[in-house]
Design an enzyme around this catalytic site. Structure first.
Site, PDB file in Angstrom:
ATOM      1  CD  GLU A 151      -2.835  -1.078  -0.084  1.00  6.67           C
ATOM      2  OE1 GLU A 151      -3.030  -0.098  -0.615  1.00  6.67           O
ATOM      3  OE2 GLU A 151      -3.955  -1.901  -0.011  1.00  6.67           O
TER       4      GLU A 151
ATOM      5  NE  ARG B 250      -3.643   2.761  -0.503  1.00  2.00           N
ATOM      6  CZ  ARG B 250      -4.955   2.591  -0.140  1.00  2.00           C
ATOM      7  NH1 ARG B 250      -5.761   3.886   0.250  1.00  2.00           N
ATOM      8  NH2 ARG B 250      -5.724   1.787  -0.230  1.00  2.00           N
TER       9      ARG B 250
ATOM     10  CG  ASP C   1      -6.248  -7.428  -7.420  1.00  3.28           C
ATOM     11  OD1 ASP C   1      -5.105  -7.856  -6.960  1.00  3.28           O
ATOM     12  OD2 ASP C   1      -6.857  -6.560  -7.145  1.00  3.28           O
TER      13      ASP C   1
ATOM     14  CD  GLU D  76     -10.916  -1.673  -8.373  1.00  2.04           C
ATOM     15  OE1 GLU D  76      -9.832  -1.299  -7.810  1.00  2.04           O
ATOM     16  OE2 GLU D  76     -11.957  -1.557  -7.913  1.00  2.04           O
TER      17      GLU D  76
END
Length: 511
Positions: free
Chosen positions: A142, A146, A275, A410
């Site tokens: 993360e 980010r 993913d 998404e």
């Protein structure tokens, strides 16, 4: 004739949205398609007026995104400035890492949207307040996508070395994560102490997390001329490339940091925990100038693995979806996260991969659209279950625990790619419907937007009092780019987006 279009409407300015007529207590941005209120006053309905209306509509959509961003930013600035996340209903903040996550995630969005005053304020905070020398545990993945991604992207867009210096700082502080017996990184790093560890409950890391930090660390090495960052992440890529336990290119969800092997091998998904592994195979190949053939081979094999093992169609409408495989049994459920896939497939097809990738992208895009359109609020649930034999006439069912919407990006991400490559205006219309639903069901009057608990209940969508940083970092950015007529604004032949929508340059080819 054109005079009657005026209706107190000021010409659209760069500073704010055009003024639309209010209808009762409906907000400006809930007016259908941004121009219904105007059309009603045009009694003759002449062609000339309608041409202008269509032009106004295009402008409205871009301005509507700017207005939504400003509204979200107003809440963040008032109640959560310098903190990780806004809690818009209780008018306070939530902290995850204590690093101003929303602000950093939103930097490049503000630059792309042309919000210069807001950007200047945020830059000042980065310069004077942002410090990474904190005794705090952060999640490697993360923080990379980010914070490191956001800083690198903002540096490239602005040329301002403040952001590169901060990127170097956080990148260096994340490196202890790679000091494991297998060189597969731990999930958590203390950026002040320089120590790293797995989660308390396991020595496993998530496959998506360890394979979706490569774009950022490779770019950091290119900019700093220090190979340690690229070496660390490419060692992970090499190991995963040759690991046993895949199924037709599909990877399990967990990998052990001691042994370096896949664990809990029976489950395969393109949703949470796997993913972005697939996304980063293609995007690293593009980032490096299409030279690293192992990345491309793994990607192509994985897409064939999806076709062979996970693709199914619903009843009655024959929607194509990507299910999950668990010990050989197909579970017809799909995370909203999987809606990154149409955009990724389209990006591959645009770069010369087989045209049937685009065919699949078109089918999956329709399914992701239906995950919104078939819900009473017009917003998708976090997880959808698909009916292979419909007993109730519905293609999609949603379990009570899965009915939340976190303002995720998404689907609008894929709509952006699909519009860029096909120029089919229906993708813009679908995106506009989504923005209007966000405005109707998630917008908080005092500033900000909130996740909701129940997309099936328009009367009480059950607000959850949290605005994720990715709503500003990704969702609104992709909506803006979807509606913008400037196809050179972040050209997809010059940039790749990391999995947090931060654009990084495709490397110049060195002859």
């Amino acid at each position: 004739m054109l005079g009657c279009l005026n209706l107190q409407r000021k010409p659209p300015s760069k500073r704010g949205p055009p003024v639309l007529q209010k209808r009762g207590n409906v907000s400006d941005w809930q007016v259908k398609d941004g121009e219904e209120a105007i059309v009603k006053r045009d009694e003759d309905g002449g062609k000339e007026a309608k041409t202008v209306i269509r032009f106004v509509k295009a402008v409205d959509r871009v301005e509507a995104v700017r207005e939504a961003f400003r509204h979200a930013w107003k809440g963040y600035k008032a109640f959560a400035w310098g903190h990780d996340e806004l809690k818009p209903i209780s008018k306070t903040h939530g902290e995850w890492f204590g690093l101003g996550l929303t602000l950093i995630d939103a930097l490049d969005t503000m630059w792309i949207l042309g919000l210069k005053d807001e950007f200047a304020e945020a830059r000042k905070w980065v310069e004077t307040e942002l410090s990474f020398s904190k005794n705090v545990d952060v999640n490697l993945f993360e923080s990379t996508i980010r914070i490191l991604g956001g800083l690198l992207s903002t540096y490239h867009l602005t040329g301002d070395t403040l952001f590169l210096d901060k990127a170097k700082d956080i990148g260096f502080r994340l490196m202890p994560a790679f000091k494991t017996p297998s060189k597969i990184p731990y999930s958590d790093v203390n950026i002040g102490k320089g120590t790293a560890h797995p989660p308390r409950w396991t020595t496993d890391s998530t496959v998506a997390e360890v394979t979706s930090i490569q774009l950022e660390f490779r770019e950091l090495s290119r900019l700093t001329q220090d190979p340690q960052y690229q070496n660390a992440v490419e060692e992970v890529t090499r190991q995963v490339h040759r690991l046993e336990g895949k199924r037709d290119g599909l990877v399990p969800m967990f990998i052990n940091t001691n042994s370096g092997k896949f664990t809990r091998r029976g489950a395969f998904t393109l949703g949470a925990r796997a993913d972005s592994y697939y996304e980063y195979l293609l995007k690293q190949w593009l980032q490096g100038g299409k030279k690293e053939t192992e990345l491309l081979e793994d990607y192509l094999q994985a897409i064939e693995g999806v076709r062979k093992n996970l693709l199914r169609q619903t009843s009655p409408s024959k929607l194509t979806f990507v299910g999950e495989l668990s010990n050989g049994h197909l579970n017809p459920k799909m995370d909203h996260l999987v809606c990154f896939l149409p955009g990724t497939l389209a990006l591959g097809a645009h770069n010369g991969l087989p045209s049937d990738h685009m065919d699949l992208a078109l089918q999956l895009m329709e399914t992701c659209h239906q995950m919104y359109a078939q819900m009473e609020t017009g917003l998708s649930p976090e997880i959808a279950h698909f009916n292979l034999q419909s007993s109730n006439g519905r293609d999609i069912d949603v379990k009570p625990a899965d009915r939340h919407n976190l303002l995720r990006p998404e689907t609008v991400e894929s709509l952006f790619y699909m519009y860029r490559f096909t120029k089919d205006s229906k993708y813009r219309d679908w995106g506009w419907d989504i923005l209007q639903s966000f405005n109707k069901y998630t917008r908080v009057p005092s500033g900000g937007y909130t996740s909701i608990g129940n997309v099936r209940d328009p009367v009480n969508p059950a607000p959850r009092d949290k605005m994720e940083s990715f709503f500003l970092g990704e969702t609104l950015k992709y909506l803006f780019l979807l509606f913008s007529d400037d196809s050179e604004l972040i050209s997809l032949d010059k940039y790749i987006f990391n999995t947090e929508a931060h654009p990084l340059p495709i490397w110049p080819s060195t002859s």
